[in-house]
Design an enzyme around this catalytic site. Structure first.
Site, mmCIF file in Angstrom:
data_model
loop_
_atom_site.group_PDB
_atom_site.id
_atom_site.type_symbol
_atom_site.label_atom_id
_atom_site.label_comp_id
_atom_site.label_asym_id
_atom_site.label_seq_id
_atom_site.Cartn_x
_atom_site.Cartn_y
_atom_site.Cartn_z
ATOM 1 C CE LYS A 69 -2.796 0.125 3.578
ATOM 2 N NZ LYS A 69 -1.741 0.641 4.532
ATOM 3 C CB THR A 71 5.213 -0.167 -2.222
ATOM 4 O OG1 THR A 71 5.862 -0.558 -1.613
ATOM 5 C CG2 THR A 71 5.512 -0.073 -3.609
ATOM 6 N NE ARG A 92 -0.214 4.721 8.643
ATOM 7 C CZ ARG A 92 -0.380 3.342 9.281
ATOM 8 N NH1 ARG A 92 -0.223 2.740 10.169
ATOM 9 N NH2 ARG A 92 0.384 2.807 8.185
ATOM 10 C CE LYS A 103 2.651 -2.908 8.225
ATOM 11 N NZ LYS A 103 3.036 -2.280 7.807
ATOM 12 C CB ALA A 271 -5.240 0.769 11.031
ATOM 13 C CG PHE A 299 -2.975 -3.192 9.147
ATOM 14 C CD1 PHE A 299 -1.970 -3.557 8.152
ATOM 15 C CD2 PHE A 299 -3.122 -2.785 10.084
ATOM 16 C CE1 PHE A 299 -1.476 -3.947 9.239
ATOM 17 C CE2 PHE A 299 -2.084 -3.129 11.305
ATOM 18 C CZ PHE A 299 -1.098 -3.755 10.789
ATOM 19 C CG PHE A 379 4.330 -9.654 -7.063
ATOM 20 C CD1 PHE A 379 4.780 -9.888 -5.893
ATOM 21 C CD2 PHE A 379 3.012 -8.773 -6.221
ATOM 22 C CE1 PHE A 379 5.005 -9.433 -4.324
ATOM 23 C CE2 PHE A 379 3.327 -8.112 -4.692
ATOM 24 C CZ PHE A 379 4.191 -8.533 -3.957
ATOM 25 C CD1 TRP A 407 8.850 -2.570 -4.850
ATOM 26 C CD2 TRP A 407 9.289 -4.437 -6.189
ATOM 27 N NE1 TRP A 407 9.673 -3.990 -4.136
ATOM 28 C CE2 TRP A 407 9.989 -4.481 -5.242
ATOM 29 C CE3 TRP A 407 9.413 -5.186 -7.231
ATOM 30 C CZ2 TRP A 407 11.073 -5.514 -5.640
ATOM 31 C CZ3 TRP A 407 10.800 -5.965 -7.830
ATOM 32 C CH2 TRP A 407 11.288 -6.215 -6.781
#
Length: 554
Positions: A69, A71, A92, A103, A271, A299, A379, A407
């Site tokens: 998210k 990214t 954030r 994480k 979150a 999230f 991906f 990405w």
């Protein structure tokens, strides 16, 4: 392919003063923290300029397969800049807990990152430390007040305010303080919360000025006295000192992306156990400085987006124009029951089982009257058959889909998404509304979220939580928004129920009043506000050499 940190370390950053100038900021508007970081003066918010358009990036429920998210948020900003749009990203701040845990950080990945990545993920400009210090000043004042005679008659058995630390440390969840005899105060049970789940963090992110911050600190409910009456921070007289500790932390931080797109990073509540959004001040600043402000909420849309709409937009008087909902084929297959080591194999059948999670999150966003675009974070293992399945599925729902490759390709990989977002905004079909009236009862508000957003049949409120609700109603603090603490891995409060679960209830075990922040925290299932480290924490892979070069940080 280089690692994230290798890509970040090879970036050609501009001096932050040049990034500031590109946004129309003057020398007096910024305070430098080295060559590539700066604080932005709150005076910028007083400029007479029409605000830009607000774009929220959210996601499906996260899985070990990853969603990306942040990214996509960063890549979208880079793509809009490449289009010639005046876009500012608002994110954030990462917490050290996840950085050293499991994480990871929150600075994006691949060729869609904010830099200097190491600084952002570590001490940055010291905001986390200021929040921790302000919080723990209040904790120290509470115990000192009791030790020095307890004029307020605080009931040491009913102290609500906890100490904090910005680290995953399960041993601190429940502790005893005041051991060692009379000189060390009174012995009592206490506990630690991670800094990013603290009320002080929430107050920073929901305040509209330094004085608003100070007033909110004063309104923190710290305890009940021996007569069962509430005791607030302002009665201890330290809310001014707390605000003083936050005098710099209240100012948003300016950095840049790999291609020098401006990024404002400020505040970092989780979150799943907090409200999951960067500060109102940072978002308003991005709206004031850019024609498009791109922000994210933590999230899945069931947590971060719901809290963004119902808490942050309510207090910040914000009106989002579009939502980007991030999904990966790998994650949706995981929601469909595929094991992590088999996600590289094409499996449309599993995708069809897991896509209900995406469907529900689309429905959730639409409840708030904001147009949504699905971004497939691509991906290399994604098959054409799988991609087409999602596109056809979303087309039936009347939702646009963009295949996003930020990405691996940076701005170029986000051009299609950027064009579709701009088109949706220009169509002006947004009709934003919150989910519920804050004047409803606590139980009615909880039920509204559980049924409409999670898809639950209702809620089961445990006896302790019922008692806490009555206490909040008794002091007249029940007319506030709800902030649900829930597992991020499922729409339910059971992390094992993937996809789009049905026939379940949400179990409410505890209800806390964050009076200064202005919301009521509802803890569900087995959620904890102080995480623990995994068996093999990321900290074991992080190192630094004699030249100060950091390794293993993603």
């Amino acid at each position: 392919m280089k690692t994230d940190i290798e890509i970040a370390q090879s970036a050609k950053m501009l001096p932050i003063v040049e990034v500031a100038k590109s946004m129309g900021l003057k020398e007096d508007d910024v305070e430098l923290y080295g060559k590539y970081k700066a604080k932005i003066s709150l005076d910028v918010l007083n400029r007479e300029k029409e605000n830009g358009k607000l774009i929220l990036v959210t996601a499906i429920n996260p899985t070990p397969a990853g969603e990306g998210k942040s990214t996509v948020t960063i890549g979208l900003g880079q793509a809009m800049k490449k289009m010639g749009k005046n876009a500012v990203i608002a994110l954030r701040e990462p917490s050290l807990g996840p950085v050293f845990g499991v994480k990871g950080g929150a600075a994006g990945g691949g060729y869609a990152q904010v830099v200097p990545m190491e600084d952002i993920n570590l001490h940055f400009t010291g905001d986390m430390h200021a929040i921790t210090s302000a919080n723990n000043l209040l904790s120290a004042a509470i115990d000192n007040h009791i030790h020095q005679g307890n004029v307020l008659r605080i009931d040491s058995r009913r102290i609500l305010f906890k100490r904090v630390l910005d680290m995953n440390d399960r041993a601190l969840r429940q502790v005893l303080v005041g051991l060692g005899g009379k000189a060390n105060g009174f012995t009592r049970e206490d506990g630690f919360t991670i800094t990013v789940a603290s009320e002080v963090m929430a107050i920073l992110c929901l305040s509209n000025s330094l004085m608003d911050l100070k007033e909110r600190f004063g309104d923190i409910l710290v305890a009940y006295n021996l007569d069962g009456e509430p005791v607030y921070c302002k009665e201890l007289g330290v809310h001014g000192a707390m605000a003083m500790l936050m005098k710099d932390a209240v100012k948003p931080n300016l950095v840049q992306t790999l291609d020098n797109t401006p990024a404002i990073i400020h505040g970092g509540p989780f979150a799943n156990i907090a409200h999951g959004c960067n500060s109102i001040l940072a978002t308003k600043m991005a709206l004031k400085l850019g024609d498009y402000a791109i922000t994210e909420a933590g999230f899945g849309a069931d947590l971060g987006a719901e809290k963004f709409f119902d808490i942050k937009c309510r207090y910040g008087n914000l009106k989002p124009s579009a939502v980007v909902l991030v999904a990966t084929i790998r994650a949706l297959k995981h929601h469909g029951g595929v094991a992590k080591d088999e996600l590289n194999n094409s499996n449309v059948e599993a995708l069809s089982r897991g896509i209900g999670n995406l469907e529900k999150q689309i429905e959730n966003v639409k409840k708030f009257g904001v147009p949504v675009i699905v971004a497939i974070n691509k991906f290399v293992s994604d098959s054409d058959e799988e991609i087409n399945f999602i596109k056809e599925f979303c087309a039936k729902l009347g939702v646009e889909v963009s295949l996003t490759e930020v990405w691996g390709k940076g701005a170029e990989g986000g051009m299609d998404l950027a064009e579709k977002v701009v088109k949706v905004i220009e169509e002006g079909k947004d009709d934003f509304k919150v989910l519920y009236d804050e004047n409803l009862s606590i139980i009615e508000k909880i039920n509204r979220i559980a049924k409409e957003i999670y898809g639950a049949d209702g809620v089961e409120i445990l006896p302790a939580a019922k008692k806490q609700i009555k206490e909040i109603e008794k002091i007249g603090a029940d007319k506030l928004p709800i902030c649900v603490a829930k597992t991020q891995n499922s729409l339910s409060d059971d992390p094992k129920l993937l996809g789009r679960p049905t026939n379940f209830k949400i179990s409410i075990k505890e209800v806390r009043l964050s009076n200064g922040a202005g919301f009521i925290v509802v803890l569900t299932g087995n959620i904890m506000t102080m995480p623990g480290l995994p068996k093999v924490p990321a900290a074991e892979k992080i190192d630094i050499d004699e030249n100060g070069v950091i390794y293993g940080l993603f």
